[in-house]
Write an enzyme that holds these catalytic residues in place. Structure first.
Site, PDB file in Angstrom:
ATOM      1  N   GLY A 184       3.758  -0.383  -0.889  1.00  0.00           N
ATOM      2  CA  GLY A 184       3.771  -0.736  -2.223  1.00  0.00           C
ATOM      3  C   GLY A 184       5.233  -0.540  -2.633  1.00  0.00           C
ATOM      4  O   GLY A 184       5.822  -1.487  -4.538  1.00  0.00           O
TER       5      GLY A 184
ATOM      6  N   TYR B 203       0.907  -1.394   0.176  1.00  0.00           N
ATOM      7  CA  TYR B 203       0.030   0.377  -0.148  1.00  0.00           C
ATOM      8  C   TYR B 203       0.754   1.373  -0.107  1.00  0.00           C
ATOM      9  O   TYR B 203       1.430   1.614   1.026  1.00  0.00           O
ATOM     10  CB  TYR B 203      -0.938  -0.062   1.289  1.00  0.00           C
ATOM     11  N   CYS B 204       0.636   2.483  -0.609  1.00  0.00           N
ATOM     12  CA  CYS B 204       1.417   3.079  -1.232  1.00  0.00           C
ATOM     13  C   CYS B 204       2.704   2.987  -1.010  1.00  0.00           C
ATOM     14  O   CYS B 204       3.439   2.593  -2.137  1.00  0.00           O
ATOM     15  CB  CYS B 204       0.602   4.088  -0.179  1.00  0.00           C
ATOM     16  N   VAL B 205       3.475   4.041   0.310  1.00  0.00           N
ATOM     17  CA  VAL B 205       5.172   3.630  -0.199  1.00  0.00           C
ATOM     18  C   VAL B 205       5.464   1.688  -0.402  1.00  0.00           C
ATOM     19  O   VAL B 205       5.831   1.668  -0.068  1.00  0.00           O
ATOM     20  CB  VAL B 205       5.631   4.705   0.815  1.00  0.00           C
TER      21      VAL B 205
END
Length: 610
Positions: free
Chosen positions: A351, A347-349
């Site tokens: 990811g 998720y987000c960073v």
């Protein structure tokens, strides 16, 4: 016979009632002003004392200098040609003349003329009827809107600016415009004015007391409260999905959740959340919890719960977060379940780290992750969101200097940066509500999570800013990590790449364009709403929609035009995608088999507050 107007109220077409703006009890009002000044002194002391003791050093000068430098480039364009300068002034004064003409017409006829400029749709600042009925407040509103629109046009129409400078200038104009809105000041906001008069200034006393408390809570910096935090406690009524801590390294705890079904999917699920916030955004409460829902669908869920770093973690870089976080999680999964094949979510960073880890693991021959899902994740930062405003060589150097002595970036700095991305929603409404109206904010679990900020380990944060936002090395095949030069094309596993339509952090276009760098099949899915609400959208809410289509190639607009829209949550669609990868099931696995249980979920790392 005409009905008489109620006392204190004006009939339609009559002059606005001014009685509501006149102090009724001057003695009490004066007493409250004195009490407000007393509380203001406490606020000032809370701000000054940490600086006098040397515990806090202001860093306002550097961002202010960057803003001035950015604005100077816009100013240079308009003033370098007298005809352009005249054009800009003419447009502004034409707007003012329209507002003035409307005000004169209103004074003469008593009727409300058409507005010179209307607030944007969804702008909640000017909802009070007095913004339109009262000539004074209407005039202030119109002048403000004309000026702020004009300033934004100056940026948009300044030819020759590079895109980064234009992006920064537009961001700074938005910050200044939001800050100087007449809705933010007592004497220029009719609602605040009325409340102040009606309470004889009690609201000012309460507001200044809250301001002093919030500066003290921030140890000299303002820690803006966005919710009633006293109603929430991690592990009690937030992050309550049952599970166990089955591993702990210097940078992460590994959580394994209890099964909720008799059989589970053979492949466990490892979730890598961002470390810029805490993982429980995916486990806010039973109704909103993606983690709980995934468990109920038959996943054996493991989560990487990152440490809230301090001085000891300053040298922990991206390799450390991969080795001691992601790969450590894979090790614990193998010990706890005996499985080497894993589905992973980033998720987000988190990811972005997962993508870099997959490229590294491909070169090292580690094939334990067999499918990857990315939630609102960027791997290419060409069209990154508003956070890119804070990234250039000078600003990164300033951040590195601030981290140098302590080994980390204060959590309040990142929290402030994120709040500034939506200052009209996440800063000024709370300034007005808390410190001017003197009202406690309402309890809201999402804003509790938003305020539960984390520090950034110096080496990790510097690497992220430079390699992703500044130099964009990951998508270009130039990222150097653990002695390898990484290439996303080495990632051949199936990928589910989720973007959110209104994302200001990982724009849907940026996620779409990043899809082409992977070496395997990518299913790009676009969901409604933004970075949080678009991801955390349980099926029972029956909110928003998602779009699916062909390969994420060509024009983003063309892809959307051809995509199929489906109402509701994307979660079931993702589950179907997971089952297509491997639908084999085995007997449910309880935490503790093959590993030592270190405690109950959500663990200890997540409870460390800034």
């Amino acid at each position: 016979m005409a009905k008489a107007a109620e006392p204190g109220k004006a009939d339609a077409g009559e002059a606005p009632d001014v009685d509501q703006y006149i102090v009724k009890d001057p003695e009490r009002f004066a007493l409250n002003l004195a009490r407000m000044i007393e509380q203001a002194g406490k606020a000032a002391s809370a701000w000054v004392e940490p600086r006098e003791r040397g515990e806090l050093r202001d860093s306002v000068a550097e961002p202010m200098a960057d803003m001035v430098k950015t604005f100077s480039k816009v100013t240079e364009y308009w003033l370098s040609d007298p005809s352009r300068a005249l054009e800009a002034q003419t447009r502004l004064f034409a707007g003012y003349l329209t507002v003035w003409g409307n005000a004169i017409s209103r004074a003469r006829t008593g009727e409300e003329p058409s507005e010179a400029v209307a607030p944007d749709r969804g702008d909640k600042r000017f909802q009070d009827p007095e913004w339109g009925k009262n000539a004074f407040f209407d005039f202030l509103k119109q002048v403000y809107l004309v000026t702020s629109r004009w300033a934004n046009d100056l940026v948009e129409r300044a030819d020759g600016l590079d895109e980064h400078t234009r992006h920064k200038a537009s961001f700074y104009v938005r910050q200044v415009s939001n800050a100087i809105s007449p809705s933010n000041f007592i004497l220029t906001n009719p609602e605040l004015f009325r409340e102040t008069i009606a309470s004889n200034g009690d609201n000012l006393v309460r507001g200044m007391k809250m301001l002093a408390e919030d500066i003290a809570a921030g140890k000299g910096d303002l820690k803006l409260r966005q919710a009633d935090y006293s109603r929430f406690e991690v592990g009690k009524n937030i992050a309550t999905t049952p599970g166990k801590i089955v591993g702990r390294s210097d940078v992460a705890e590994i959580i394994q959740y209890d099964p909720a079904t008799e059989t589970v999917l053979k492949r466990p699920l490892l979730i890598c959340p961002p470390w810029i916030n805490k993982f429980y955004i995916l486990d806010l409460n039973p109704e909103k919890s993606f983690i709980r829902w995934a468990v109920e669908q038959g996943h054996t869920v493991f989560v990487v719960s990152w440490v809230n770093p301090d001085e000891r973690h300053g040298a922990k870089n991206w390799e450390a977060y991969i080795r001691e976080g992601l790969q450590y999680g894979l090790d614990m999964i193998e010990k706890a379940t005996g499985e080497r094949e894993v589905n992973a979510v980033g998720y987000c960073v988190g990811g972005t780290l997962l993508a870099a880890a997959l490229a590294l693991m491909a070169q090292e021959g580690d094939d334990r992750i067999r499918s990857a899902t990315f939630f609102a994740t960027q791997v290419d930062f060409t069209y990154a969101g508003d956070l890119k405003v804070f990234v250039d060589e000078d600003q990164i150097a300033a951040v590195e200097r601030s981290m140098g002595g302590k080994g980390y970036l204060d959590g309040t700095k990142m929290a402030t940066a994120f709040n500034m991305l939506r200052s009209g929603d996440l800063i000024w409404p709370y300034v007005v509500n808390n410190y001017m109206r003197g009202k406690d904010p309402l309890p809201f679990d999402l804003l509790y999570w938003n305020a539960d900020s984390t520090r950034m380990a110096a080496a990790n944060h510097s690497y992220y800013l430079r390699n992703c936002y500044l130099e964009n090395t990951l998508s270009q095949g130039k990222m150097e990590l653990a002695g390898h030069t990484l290439s996303l094309s080495d990632i051949k596993i199936p990928i589910y790449n989720l973007a959110t339509r209104d994302d200001h952090i990982a724009p849907a276009l940026s996620v779409f364009l990043g899809s082409k760098f992977f070496g395997g099949k990518v299913d790009y899915v676009l969901t409604g709403s933004g970075h949080i609400a678009g991801v955390v959208n349980p099926p029972q809410s029956k909110k928003y929609q998602y779009w699916t289509g062909g390969k994420p190639v060509g024009s983003f607009d063309d892809w959307i035009a051809k995509a199929t829209e489906t109402p509701g949550s994307w979660w079931p669609h993702w589950q179907e995608w997971i089952l297509k990868q491997d639908e084999r099931r085995v007997k449910a696995r309880k935490p503790g088999k093959g590993v030592k249980v270190l405690g109950d979920a959500p663990g200890t790392y997540v409870k460390v507050r800034v």
